[in-house]
Design an enzyme around this catalytic site. Sequence first.
Site, mmCIF file in Angstrom:
data_model
loop_
_atom_site.group_PDB
_atom_site.id
_atom_site.type_symbol
_atom_site.label_atom_id
_atom_site.label_comp_id
_atom_site.label_asym_id
_atom_site.label_seq_id
_atom_site.Cartn_x
_atom_site.Cartn_y
_atom_site.Cartn_z
ATOM 1 C CG HIS A 187 -1.879 -1.058 1.369
ATOM 2 N ND1 HIS A 187 -1.829 -2.022 2.346
ATOM 3 C CD2 HIS A 187 -2.991 -1.342 0.629
ATOM 4 C CE1 HIS A 187 -2.862 -2.843 2.218
ATOM 5 N NE2 HIS A 187 -3.576 -2.464 1.178
ATOM 6 C CE LYS A 230 -1.878 -9.781 -3.313
ATOM 7 N NZ LYS A 230 -3.097 -9.376 -2.632
ATOM 8 C CB SER A 237 -1.982 -10.101 0.837
ATOM 9 O OG SER A 237 -3.342 -10.206 1.218
ATOM 10 C CD GLN A 268 -9.067 -3.927 -6.912
ATOM 11 O OE1 GLN A 268 -9.765 -4.521 -6.106
ATOM 12 N NE2 GLN A 268 -8.023 -3.235 -6.542
#
Length: 264
Positions: free
Chosen positions: A28, A138, A174, A142
């Site tokens: 992130h 990743k 993750s 999406q």
Amino acid sequence: MFSWALEQRKRGRAVVFVPTMGCLHQGHLSLVRRAGGLGDRVVVSIYVNPAQFGKKEDFRGYPRDLQRDARLLEKEKVDVLFAPKNLYGKGACVTADPGPMGDVLCGRSRPGHFRGVATVVLKLFNIIRPDAAVFGRKDAQQFAILDKMVSDFNLPVKMVAAPVVREKDGLAMSSRNVYLSPAERKKAPSLHGALKAVSLAYKKGERRAARVLKKASRIAEGDLEYLEAVDRRTLLPVPRLKAGVLVAGAMRLGRTRLIDNIIL
Ligand code: AMP
């Protein structure tokens, strides 16, 4: 949030947005740093979106630690942390349907998941009005779906994809990795191992996708849900490997579902 966004617009400041579900890790933070280099203001959202979880999935147990996340973000160049309690009004029923792109790969075992993702991202885009948004590769499916949504709905947002950040042994970072037991953690990098085997075979000249994928599947030490080679934009399967093809996989280890991918 909305009036802040309008004010930025009026002042001609470029707003870059990073949507997340929190429990932040280096993956992130790499997106946040990328965002910092792309515009004048960075907005990070933290929202565990109920609409993208199936009835039997881990919405309730999904790891949450807003205070820790806020501390991590304080050290980065972030102007706004947007962490709404709830984003859906009573009776909300209109959604963004990704069509067939939402039914393949992860969509097969997670029906409705990508509709939930597309709907919440569309809502967040409308609230934050970003000029650009940064997503991780990743979650390649999406990204492909959201990129198509931006194009199909004429949304004025520049979509940016950032590389997968991994642990030293190759496991893709993750938030769900905290679920892994020590024994499962040891097996977890084997999903990346399977992907690397496909890449290696490709580099050696092998082009027959089905053959390579079958062989590489044996490397995965968990319950392999799928290992596929697809076009990275349309997500349609490709019979022959070539540069730019997305090789994606999902594997279960106990209650943890891992996903990973590489681009040839
Ligand atoms: P999440 O909080 O899991 O919904 O992820 C929020 C964003 O972070 C998405 O764009 C993900 O693709 C991205 N992301 C998650 N893990 C990683 C990683 N290991 N490397 C790069 N980006 C990631």
